[in-house]
Design an enzyme around this catalytic site. Structure first.
Site, short mmCIF file in Angstrom:
data_model
loop_
_atom_site.label_atom_id
_atom_site.label_comp_id
_atom_site.label_asym_id
_atom_site.label_seq_id
_atom_site.Cartn_x
_atom_site.Cartn_y
_atom_site.Cartn_z
N ALA A 190 -1.34 2.20 -2.91
CA ALA A 190 -1.82 0.87 -2.53
C ALA A 190 -1.75 -0.23 -3.50
CB ALA A 190 -2.96 0.96 -1.77
N TYR A 191 -2.07 0.26 -4.82
CA TYR A 191 -2.13 -0.76 -5.88
C TYR A 191 -0.70 -1.26 -6.30
CZ TYR A 191 -3.20 -2.82 -10.53
OH TYR A 191 -3.37 -3.43 -11.71
N ASN A 192 0.17 -0.50 -6.51
CA ASN A 192 1.50 -0.98 -6.79
C ASN A 192 2.02 -1.78 -5.38
OD1 ASN A 192 0.79 1.52 -8.17
ND2 ASN A 192 2.80 1.01 -9.34
#
Length: 284
Positions: free
Chosen positions: A154-156
């Site tokens: 999710a971060y990327n």
């Protein structure tokens, strides 16, 4: 925005790390700064520290994953300073997990803080900059992970979204006198690895339990990340880069060249995709 003295800025995630580095650099340039953060004690400490340098700063608490709290932060800024010229959407979390460990809570938390808060910040503060007609600048913190996909977490995904949003808004807002920069930092000395310390209750379960199988590999990876972050670039240096980026209207603000070869390889892979179909005439 060549002359920053006397202007007003709001910075989210400003109590520590990059946000505090930027707040410090802007305050030293004569900017009035509203520091916004979810962590009250750290925010109070940051504001107190800057005020000791005779900086014109105030603090406002907000969970930026709630649009209503960002709107309240905007009202507090206008109440204190009257206008806003610079917005730095900086708050971020290292949330979610790798494939196989995804949870809805993890996605919702990470998207809410890392992406939707940036969308809402631009939506709320852009018109305030247009209203006074003096020009403005928006800086959105993405990450080098916004240009290197790495794992599909999710971060990327959110950081790619911030890059796309910033690139599009730069074109759209330029005729309105508002510049837009995207900050893509590498490893900086921040508390990003410990983002869960501020996890709101409504996102319970956002940080997945580590499975017994492969746990050693996960611990090793986390240890490596912590080590890189702990030995990372000084946030005060990043603050100076952001100040310079605002003054020079830089489209992209990088902190170092470490990942330039990886990004170049990605671009080469994209070009190779076009090369494979070069000369072919698609049916119409």
């Amino acid at each position: 925005m060549k002359d920053l003295a006397g202007k007003t800025a709001l910075i989210t995630g400003a109590a520590s790390g990059i946000g505090l580095g930027v707040a410090t650099a802007l305050a030293q340039a004569g900017v009035k700064v509203m520091l916004c953060d979810i962590e009250q004690a750290a925010l109070d400490k940051a504001v107190e520290g800057l005020k000791r340098t005779n900086a014109d700063v105030e603090g406002v608490t907000a969970d930026v994953s709630l649009k209503s709290q960002l709107e309240a932060a905007a009202e507090a800024t206008l109440s204190r300073y009257g206008q806003v010229h610079i917005l730095h959407n900086n708050a971020g979390v290292a949330g979610g997990g790798a494939y196989g460990a995804w949870t809805d809570a993890g996605w919702n938390w990470t998207i809410g803080v890392n992406l939707m808060a940036v969308v809402w910040g631009c939506e709320i503060f852009g018109p305030l900059m247009e209203r006074h007609g003096q020009g403005g600048h928006i800086v959105n913190t993405a990450s080098i992970a916004g240009l290197i996909s790495g794992s599909g977490n999710a971060y990327n995904v959110t950081k790619y979204g911030v890059v796309a949003l910033s690139e599009g808004l730069r074109v759209e807002l330029a005729p309105r006198g508002i510049g837009v920069s995207v900050l893509c930092p590498g490893f900086i000395r921040t508390q990003i690895v410990d983002s869960a310390r501020n996890l709101p209750e409504r996102f319970a379960g956002a940080v997945p339990a580590r499975p017994a199988a492969g746990q050693q590999a996960i611990e090793t990876w986390l240890g490596n990340v912590r080590e890189r972050v702990a030995g990372g670039i000084d946030p005060l240096y990043v603050g100076e880069l952001v100040r310079e980026g605002v003054e020079g209207d830089w489209p992209y603000i990088f902190t170092d060249n470490e990942f330039e070869p990886v990004i170049a390889a990605r671009f080469a892979g994209i070009k190779a995709g076009f090369d494979r179909i070069r000369g072919r005439a698609p049916p119409r």
